[in-house]
Enzyme design. Sequence first.
Site, short mmCIF file in Angstrom:
data_model
loop_
_atom_site.label_atom_id
_atom_site.label_comp_id
_atom_site.label_asym_id
_atom_site.label_seq_id
_atom_site.Cartn_x
_atom_site.Cartn_y
_atom_site.Cartn_z
N TYR A 1 -2.67 -12.81 3.24
CA TYR A 1 -2.33 -12.62 1.83
C TYR A 1 -1.08 -13.40 1.41
CZ TYR A 1 -5.62 -8.73 2.25
OH TYR A 1 -6.73 -7.99 2.46
N LYS B 1 0.81 -1.23 0.00
CA LYS B 1 0.00 0.00 0.00
C LYS B 1 0.84 1.27 0.00
CE LYS B 1 -3.24 -2.92 0.19
NZ LYS B 1 -3.80 -3.41 -1.06
N TYR C 1 -11.81 -15.83 2.87
CA TYR C 1 -10.92 -14.71 3.21
C TYR C 1 -10.54 -14.74 4.69
CZ TYR C 1 -9.23 -9.98 3.94
OH TYR C 1 -8.47 -8.91 4.29
C1 LIG Z 1 -0.38 -7.85 2.44
C2 LIG Z 1 -1.23 -7.69 1.24
N1 LIG Z 1 -0.91 -8.37 0.13
C3 LIG Z 1 -1.64 -8.29 -1.00
C4 LIG Z 1 -2.76 -7.50 -1.06
C5 LIG Z 1 -3.54 -7.47 -2.33
O1 LIG Z 1 -3.26 -6.33 -3.08
P1 LIG Z 1 -4.33 -5.78 -4.09
O2 LIG Z 1 -5.52 -5.37 -3.27
O3 LIG Z 1 -3.67 -4.67 -4.79
O4 LIG Z 1 -4.72 -6.90 -4.99
C6 LIG Z 1 -3.15 -6.75 0.07
C7 LIG Z 1 -4.35 -5.92 0.02
O5 LIG Z 1 -4.91 -5.51 0.99
C8 LIG Z 1 -2.36 -6.86 1.24
O6 LIG Z 1 -2.68 -6.18 2.35
#
Ligand SMILES: Cc1ncc(COP(=O)(O)O)c(C=O)c1O
Length: 325
Positions: free
Chosen positions: A283, A49, A257
């Site tokens: 993630y 981010k 999720y």
């Molecule tokens: C640690 C982490 N990895 C990957 C993502 C995914 O990124 P994107 O939302 O750009 O697909 C996020 C999104 O919140 C995240 O916090």
Amino acid sequence: MKPNYPDRIHIAHLPTPLERMERLSKHLNGPDLYIKRDDQTGLATGGNKTRKLEFLVADALAQGCDHLITTGAPQSNHCRQTAAAAARAGLGCTLVLRGNKPAQETGNFLLDELLGAHVYWTEDRDRAEVITKAAAELQAMGRKPYVIPLGGSNVMGATGYVLAMQELMEQLAAQHINVDFIVFASSSGGTQAGLVVGAEVYGFHGHILGISVDSPAEELKMQAAALATATATHLGLGMLPLAERVEVNDDYLGGGYAIVGKTEREAIKMVAQLEGILLDPVYTGRAMGGLIDLIRWGAFTRGQSVLFWHTGGTAALPAFADKLV
Ligand SMILES: Cc1ncc(COP(=O)(O)O)c(C=O)c1O
């Protein structure tokens, strides 16, 4: 074909390191594994981010806004980094977090509070409704709020990852590395959209494979491709063959999720214990678990190189302690 980049603020620690994962490569006995350390982008514990917020916050400031509003899950990394970016830029910050206030202040939610964000819980209300209400309240107080969408995934946010691809290509050239696959966690599609645009601009010819964290592959593909097209248009790049470059694997959605299972647990421990690198439970743990499984199934040949793009999130680890040990 040169992107016409909008202004950005400089808050990220760049370039992030590109490292070889020697011991993990050897352990899995598959392709050569590399890692791009976007868990080290700085601000409040790093993550993808920060690159997005460089452009989003610059846009907010250009519009004369004095307050950021955004939204996410209770353990949202995006919300924590938005709160940190607001603090750095001297802006107010309101976070609309999904559900009810948890009994314990831990992980990202604890950091949101320390960073001075004002938190609203949606409880049983619609997210958009709470955002609209929060914005109206701020306006009534004479403030000028700037609303950042879920995950910071609009053309401004995705632009951070167009630029990230330039950074990677420079590192690959300097270190004489050829990468066949980039693998990473994909959710709201902004990171993936930026990477595919950047690949076209800066000549990355390998695969860009998002491991979906929460959506069916077709849905995420369409979302990321649409955002990639909008981002390319916004940067003045014209028509590019972007949709065909968006590859998504949704085989690792597990229980849904943020439901941590064996896949995430094994991946987190393996990378921690072989490389001394922390992944996150929601993630990167899931994406690395997917990559490990693909390697075991023989999806890559020996001699190929795979780069895992670490997108951060480790601040959430304590909030999932009971699922990790
Ligand atoms: C640690 C982490 N990895 C990957 C993502 C995914 O990124 P994107 O939302 O750009 O697909 C996020 C999104 O919140 C995240 O916090």
